[in-house]
Design a protein around this motif. Structure first.
Motif, short mmCIF file in Angstrom:
data_model
loop_
_atom_site.label_atom_id
_atom_site.label_comp_id
_atom_site.label_asym_id
_atom_site.label_seq_id
_atom_site.Cartn_x
_atom_site.Cartn_y
_atom_site.Cartn_z
N ILE A 12 0.86 -1.18 0.00
CA ILE A 12 0.00 0.00 0.00
C ILE A 12 0.90 1.23 0.00
CG2 ILE A 12 -1.77 1.27 1.25
CD1 ILE A 12 -2.57 -1.44 2.52
N PRO A 13 0.95 1.96 -1.11
CA PRO A 13 1.84 3.12 -1.18
C PRO A 13 1.35 4.23 -0.24
CG PRO A 13 0.49 3.00 -3.14
CD PRO A 13 0.20 1.77 -2.34
N THR A 14 2.31 4.95 0.33
CA THR A 14 1.98 6.08 1.20
C THR A 14 2.73 7.32 0.72
OG1 THR A 14 3.75 5.50 2.71
CG2 THR A 14 1.58 4.63 3.23
N ALA A 15 2.16 8.47 1.00
CA ALA A 15 2.79 9.73 0.60
C ALA A 15 4.04 9.97 1.43
CB ALA A 15 1.81 10.88 0.80
N PRO A 16 5.02 10.70 0.89
CA PRO A 16 6.21 11.02 1.66
C PRO A 16 5.85 11.82 2.91
CG PRO A 16 6.36 11.90 -0.57
CD PRO A 16 5.04 11.26 -0.44
N GLU A 17 6.69 11.72 3.92
CA GLU A 17 6.42 12.39 5.18
C GLU A 17 6.30 13.91 5.02
OE1 GLU A 17 8.75 13.12 9.34
OE2 GLU A 17 8.95 11.15 8.42
N LYS A 18 7.14 14.50 4.22
CA LYS A 18 7.13 15.95 4.04
C LYS A 18 6.26 16.40 2.87
CE LYS A 18 10.09 17.31 7.19
NZ LYS A 18 9.80 18.30 8.18
N GLY A 19 5.57 15.51 2.22
CA GLY A 19 4.71 15.89 1.10
C GLY A 19 5.46 15.91 -0.21
N SER A 20 4.81 16.43 -1.23
CA SER A 20 5.40 16.44 -2.56
C SER A 20 6.36 17.62 -2.70
CB SER A 20 4.31 16.53 -3.62
OG SER A 20 3.62 17.76 -3.49
N PHE A 21 7.17 17.56 -3.73
CA PHE A 21 8.15 18.60 -4.03
C PHE A 21 7.88 19.03 -5.46
CE2 PHE A 21 12.49 20.32 -4.57
CZ PHE A 21 12.62 20.99 -3.37
N PRO A 22 6.89 19.94 -5.68
CA PRO A 22 6.50 20.28 -7.04
C PRO A 22 7.62 20.93 -7.85
CG PRO A 22 5.19 21.50 -5.43
CD PRO A 22 6.17 20.67 -4.68
N LEU A 23 7.56 20.71 -9.14
CA LEU A 23 8.53 21.32 -10.03
C LEU A 23 8.26 22.81 -10.18
CD1 LEU A 23 8.63 18.62 -12.84
CD2 LEU A 23 10.24 18.95 -10.98
N ASP A 24 9.27 23.56 -10.46
CA ASP A 24 9.18 25.01 -10.64
C ASP A 24 8.93 25.28 -12.12
OD1 ASP A 24 9.37 27.75 -10.41
OD2 ASP A 24 11.50 27.77 -9.92
N HIS A 25 7.70 25.01 -12.59
CA HIS A 25 7.38 25.14 -14.01
C HIS A 25 7.53 26.57 -14.52
CE1 HIS A 25 6.08 21.04 -14.60
NE2 HIS A 25 5.35 21.12 -13.50
N GLU A 26 7.28 27.55 -13.67
CA GLU A 26 7.34 28.95 -14.11
C GLU A 26 8.73 29.56 -13.93
OE1 GLU A 26 4.15 31.13 -12.32
OE2 GLU A 26 2.71 29.55 -12.81
N GLY A 27 9.68 28.80 -13.41
CA GLY A 27 11.05 29.28 -13.26
C GLY A 27 11.23 30.36 -12.22
N GLN A 28 10.38 30.37 -11.20
CA GLN A 28 10.45 31.41 -10.18
C GLN A 28 11.76 31.38 -9.40
OE1 GLN A 28 6.78 29.87 -8.54
NE2 GLN A 28 5.81 31.86 -8.82
N CYS A 29 12.34 30.21 -9.25
CA CYS A 29 13.57 30.08 -8.46
C CYS A 29 14.75 29.61 -9.32
CB CYS A 29 13.35 29.10 -7.31
SG CYS A 29 12.06 29.65 -6.18
N LYS A 30 14.62 29.74 -10.63
CA LYS A 30 15.64 29.23 -11.53
C LYS A 30 16.99 29.92 -11.33
CE LYS A 30 16.62 28.08 -16.27
NZ LYS A 30 16.10 27.97 -17.63
N LYS A 31 16.96 31.23 -11.11
CA LYS A 31 18.21 31.98 -10.93
C LYS A 31 18.98 31.45 -9.73
CE LYS A 31 19.81 36.74 -10.39
NZ LYS A 31 19.37 38.14 -10.28
N LEU A 32 18.29 31.21 -8.61
CA LEU A 32 18.95 30.71 -7.42
C LEU A 32 19.42 29.26 -7.60
CD1 LEU A 32 16.62 32.37 -4.80
CD2 LEU A 32 19.00 32.93 -5.27
N MET A 33 18.65 28.49 -8.35
CA MET A 33 19.07 27.12 -8.65
C MET A 33 20.36 27.13 -9.48
SD MET A 33 19.03 24.61 -11.34
CE MET A 33 17.83 25.26 -12.46
N LEU A 34 20.45 28.07 -10.42
CA LEU A 34 21.66 28.17 -11.24
C LEU A 34 22.86 28.61 -10.42
CD1 LEU A 34 20.14 29.65 -14.52
CD2 LEU A 34 20.97 27.31 -14.13
N TYR A 35 22.65 29.54 -9.46
CA TYR A 35 23.74 29.92 -8.54
C TYR A 35 24.26 28.69 -7.81
CZ TYR A 35 22.94 35.02 -8.78
OH TYR A 35 22.84 36.32 -9.16
N TYR A 36 23.33 27.87 -7.32
CA TYR A 36 23.70 26.67 -6.58
C TYR A 36 24.45 25.69 -7.48
CZ TYR A 36 23.25 22.33 -3.95
OH TYR A 36 23.51 21.15 -3.31
#
Length: 89
Positions: A12-36
């Motif tokens: 019986i599958p269960t959801a992760p403890e912390k919930g889902s981690f949605p993708l950043d489809h609109e690129g709101q955090c893309k600049k910071l991801m690229l810095y990283y």
């Protein structure tokens, strides 16, 4: 071919403890991801050298409701509390 499965419990599958981690489809955090990612590349993938960039990226995700808001001390960034984001003064 069939196998004997009488003794097996049903998975019986269960959801992760912390919930889902949605993708950043609109690129709101893309600049910071690229810095990283740039920091990782410059430091031979040593993520301990890029903790501030990682924290900034996670803060962006929290600010844009792309992940649940969480205290940074619970995410392993307690020693970086109070530090500024890239671009802040």
């Amino acid at each position: 071919m069939t196998s004997m499965t009488f003794g097996q419990k049903k998975f019986i599958p269960t959801a992760p403890e912390k919930g889902s981690f949605p993708l950043d489809h609109e690129g709101q955090c893309k600049k910071l991801m690229l810095y990283y990612m740039r920091c990782l590349r410059a430091n031979n993938d040593d993520n301990s050298a890029c903790r501030q960039e990682s924290k900034d990226y996670l803060q962006c995700r929290m600010d844009n409701n792309l992940m649940a808001k969480e205290e940074f001390s619970k995410l392993g960034f307690g020693d970086l509390e109070g530090t500024q984001k890239k671009g802040d003064k």
